[in-house]
Scaffold this motif. Sequence first.
Motif, PDB file in Angstrom:
ATOM      1  N   VAL A 168      -3.060  -7.237 -10.378  1.00  0.00           N
ATOM      2  CA  VAL A 168      -2.548  -6.074 -11.111  1.00  0.00           C
ATOM      3  C   VAL A 168      -1.714  -5.163 -10.212  1.00  0.00           C
ATOM      4  O   VAL A 168      -1.026  -4.278 -10.716  1.00  0.00           O
ATOM      5  CB  VAL A 168      -3.709  -5.271 -11.735  1.00  0.00           C
ATOM      6  CG1 VAL A 168      -4.448  -6.112 -12.768  1.00  0.00           C
ATOM      7  CG2 VAL A 168      -4.678  -4.759 -10.659  1.00  0.00           C
ATOM      8  N   GLU A 169      -1.786  -5.344  -8.906  1.00  0.00           N
ATOM      9  CA  GLU A 169      -0.964  -4.549  -7.980  1.00  0.00           C
ATOM     10  C   GLU A 169      -0.614  -5.408  -6.781  1.00  0.00           C
ATOM     11  O   GLU A 169      -1.442  -6.171  -6.275  1.00  0.00           O
ATOM     12  CB  GLU A 169      -1.696  -3.287  -7.540  1.00  0.00           C
ATOM     13  CG  GLU A 169      -0.858  -2.350  -6.664  1.00  0.00           C
ATOM     14  CD  GLU A 169       0.449  -1.955  -7.327  1.00  0.00           C
ATOM     15  OE1 GLU A 169       1.518  -2.379  -6.820  1.00  0.00           O
ATOM     16  OE2 GLU A 169       0.420  -1.276  -8.367  1.00  0.00           O
ATOM     17  N   PHE A 170       0.635  -5.278  -6.308  1.00  0.00           N
ATOM     18  CA  PHE A 170       1.156  -6.106  -5.212  1.00  0.00           C
ATOM     19  C   PHE A 170       2.216  -5.265  -4.520  1.00  0.00           C
ATOM     20  O   PHE A 170       3.340  -5.146  -4.997  1.00  0.00           O
ATOM     21  CB  PHE A 170       1.770  -7.386  -5.801  1.00  0.00           C
ATOM     22  CG  PHE A 170       1.873  -8.543  -4.839  1.00  0.00           C
ATOM     23  CD1 PHE A 170       0.766  -9.308  -4.516  1.00  0.00           C
ATOM     24  CD2 PHE A 170       3.089  -8.889  -4.269  1.00  0.00           C
ATOM     25  CE1 PHE A 170       0.856 -10.391  -3.660  1.00  0.00           C
ATOM     26  CE2 PHE A 170       3.200  -9.965  -3.404  1.00  0.00           C
ATOM     27  CZ  PHE A 170       2.072 -10.719  -3.110  1.00  0.00           C
ATOM     28  N   ASN A 171       1.832  -4.618  -3.391  1.00  0.00           N
ATOM     29  CA  ASN A 171       2.744  -3.637  -2.790  1.00  0.00           C
ATOM     30  C   ASN A 171       3.870  -4.314  -1.997  1.00  0.00           C
ATOM     31  O   ASN A 171       3.838  -5.523  -1.746  1.00  0.00           O
ATOM     32  CB  ASN A 171       1.963  -2.637  -1.923  1.00  0.00           C
ATOM     33  CG  ASN A 171       1.542  -3.220  -0.591  1.00  0.00           C
ATOM     34  OD1 ASN A 171       1.402  -4.431  -0.452  1.00  0.00           O
ATOM     35  ND2 ASN A 171       1.319  -2.354   0.392  1.00  0.00           N
ATOM     36  N   PRO A 172       4.906  -3.537  -1.585  1.00  0.00           N
ATOM     37  CA  PRO A 172       6.045  -4.137  -0.861  1.00  0.00           C
ATOM     38  C   PRO A 172       5.641  -4.882   0.406  1.00  0.00           C
ATOM     39  O   PRO A 172       6.260  -5.891   0.748  1.00  0.00           O
ATOM     40  CB  PRO A 172       6.926  -2.915  -0.542  1.00  0.00           C
ATOM     41  CG  PRO A 172       6.630  -1.937  -1.635  1.00  0.00           C
ATOM     42  CD  PRO A 172       5.173  -2.116  -1.930  1.00  0.00           C
ATOM     43  N   ALA A 173       4.613  -4.381   1.135  1.00  0.00           N
ATOM     44  CA  ALA A 173       4.185  -5.093   2.342  1.00  0.00           C
ATOM     45  C   ALA A 173       3.647  -6.469   1.987  1.00  0.00           C
ATOM     46  O   ALA A 173       3.835  -7.439   2.732  1.00  0.00           O
ATOM     47  CB  ALA A 173       3.121  -4.282   3.086  1.00  0.00           C
ATOM     48  N   ALA A 174       2.975  -6.581   0.845  1.00  0.00           N
ATOM     49  CA  ALA A 174       2.489  -7.888   0.397  1.00  0.00           C
ATOM     50  C   ALA A 174       3.662  -8.794   0.025  1.00  0.00           C
ATOM     51  O   ALA A 174       3.633 -10.008   0.293  1.00  0.00           O
ATOM     52  CB  ALA A 174       1.550  -7.715  -0.787  1.00  0.00           C
ATOM     53  N   GLU A 175       4.708  -8.213  -0.579  1.00  0.00           N
ATOM     54  CA  GLU A 175       5.887  -9.007  -0.914  1.00  0.00           C
ATOM     55  C   GLU A 175       6.501  -9.602   0.353  1.00  0.00           C
ATOM     56  O   GLU A 175       6.872 -10.787   0.392  1.00  0.00           O
ATOM     57  CB  GLU A 175       6.916  -8.138  -1.642  1.00  0.00           C
ATOM     58  CG  GLU A 175       6.489  -7.685  -3.024  1.00  0.00           C
ATOM     59  CD  GLU A 175       7.535  -6.815  -3.705  1.00  0.00           C
ATOM     60  OE1 GLU A 175       7.818  -7.035  -4.880  1.00  0.00           O
ATOM     61  OE2 GLU A 175       8.082  -5.918  -3.032  1.00  0.00           O
ATOM     62  N   ALA A 176       6.617  -8.760   1.398  1.00  0.00           N
ATOM     63  CA  ALA A 176       7.212  -9.239   2.653  1.00  0.00           C
ATOM     64  C   ALA A 176       6.315 -10.260   3.343  1.00  0.00           C
ATOM     65  O   ALA A 176       6.802 -11.239   3.921  1.00  0.00           O
ATOM     66  CB  ALA A 176       7.474  -8.048   3.580  1.00  0.00           C
ATOM     67  N   MET A 177       4.986 -10.060   3.278  1.00  0.00           N
ATOM     68  CA  MET A 177       4.071 -10.935   3.988  1.00  0.00           C
ATOM     69  C   MET A 177       3.972 -12.308   3.326  1.00  0.00           C
ATOM     70  O   MET A 177       3.985 -13.338   4.015  1.00  0.00           O
ATOM     71  CB  MET A 177       2.684 -10.301   4.059  1.00  0.00           C
ATOM     72  CG  MET A 177       1.666 -11.087   4.874  1.00  0.00           C
ATOM     73  SD  MET A 177       0.059 -10.260   4.955  1.00  0.00           S
ATOM     74  CE  MET A 177       0.481  -8.756   5.835  1.00  0.00           C
TER      75      MET A 177
END
Length: 646
Positions: free
Chosen positions: A162-171
């Motif tokens: 339900v949530e996926f922050n920008p740092a997770a996108e990059a990682m």
Amino acid sequence: MHPLDPQLSSLLLDHSTAQLGVLDRAHCYVYANRALLDFLGRSADQVLGRSIAEVLGQAAYAAYLPLAERAFQGESLRSEGWVDLPGRGRRYLVETLLPYSPDGGPVQLVASFGLDHSALKQHEQELSEQLAQLHTVEALKSAIVDHALAALISTDALGQIVEFNPAAEAMFGHSRAQVLGRPVSEVMIPPRFRAAHQAGMQRMQTGQPARVLGKRLEMHAVRADGSEFPMEMVLWRTDAEGSSFYTASIADLSERHNAAAQIERQREALRQSEKLSAMGSLLAGVAHELNNPLAIVMGRASLLEEKCADLPALQADAQRIREAAERCGRIVRTFLNMARSRPALRGPVDLNDMVRAATDMLKYGYRSHGISLELALADGLPEANVDGDQIGQVVMNLLVNAQQALASAQGARRVLVQTGLEPRRSHREPRVWLRVADNGPGVPALERDRVFEPFFTTKAEGIGTGMGLAVSRSLARDHGGDLALEPTPAEGGASFRLSLPISGQAEAPTDSAPAPLPEPPAAPQRRVLVVDDEAELVKLIRYFLESAGYEVATAESGAVALEMLDMVRFDAIVSDLRMPDMDGAGLWRAVSTQHPRLARAMLFVTGDTLSPDARAFLRSTRCDALDKPFTRDNLLARVAALMEKT
């Protein structure tokens, strides 16, 4: 329609919740219902017949007056706002003004209907402030989540994102839109761990205690491209409106693991360095004990070779003895040069001699591993102005690398060592070059650009530290040259090429030739004192010097030498550095005090230049030293140089 009973009208007005007051043209109250009197906290006598200014205060009267003027002109008005009332404080009033004109004439009265909305407005204001605070908190949380360095991933109770922050996108290499609503196991859990993840989710859904909540866990994750990486995760649960959500804070441990691996390699290199240091200290003592008899063997074999000039068979045997002893001497010197730590010392060096010294060291290892070592050394190579120890280390490292590369190779195994001279075409001066080529497995294409990186190695675990080629290239470039990995030969394997300018510098060379070997002095009257506790070595040195025309006296210790110096004049002293009674350092200090002229003309013959105290002594006194074993030409050249100082 029947008119309303006046008593009923009065009853209705008195019990109305609205605050009703009637004002005349003098702005005085002529009527006030019960709600208005209760609001004002006054009786009818305190209100009726009194003006608004008296009842509500000057501030309320000033706000009422412009509206009253319009109302008495026949306009119906509605107003609301905060008003400061005496005894009531600040109140929020909603008021309607209705003009009354009997028989259609001028307005005589104005009826005021009011409601106190203070509590409502205060509640609205509190709600507005709370809403503003909520927006601020949400904005702050959003900013923290969006700009957090850690990857933050939230799921519902079923494990759907339900949530996926920008740092997770990059990682992880996924966009937020791509993963929302998908099971987290499909996005970040490697396939081999998904079953265990699903089992854990089911345990939590059935109310069983969670094993991972609040704990720092190290595990593996998978990126969008399928590559795995180590991560650290902390998982916590949030309950909101009857629903449970799980949030993971994730840090990529790839750099930490790589740094830890590099630190471990550095530690291993340090351990190897400490072992080499300990071996060097041991080697210093061994070399000192070995060099004395080795020098005697070399010298006596040389003399025997000269004496057997008329007996070719015996002369050949003596020559073989001398050559074997010289080979032993080269091996000892190579060990000492590898272990010795000292500032760079450059001088004319023959590249072919360094190759021969290195191959002498490694012949047994090559032969025992079934590796053929072929030399193709060019004749007449000019000497290069380099540090022989450093370039010798490069040559040794290339030969050791080639041997290790062939350790697991099948079939015939071969190492070819070539030397040559580059013409002045691509460089401003001639360069000597060395090639070490093997027919082993070679260097994989993807690793060719990394072989010179520090701590990078293609060898098996526990073999090498990955520093040899990096240090070797650095040493080559310090001398104005280079070390390169050549294109893979047609027959396979690896080929490394070392090139060095003759000057040993990156700049254009200066025309200089090595100094020729000094000729023995013409005058036979120059007198030398030889000090050594090894009788056979003393005899050998005496013979060498006397054959060159020097007058020689000998002493078996430093104390005896001092007594002789007091009785006889000498032009130079050749002394061992390690002796019982008084050693060479003690002799030098005594000579510096009693015979300062001779302190500048002392040559120390020793096999112990590796030990720290010996190096420190020679460096501080700037005395010349000759390593054992040595040849007659070496000894005579050093003594001739001493004579020039006196």
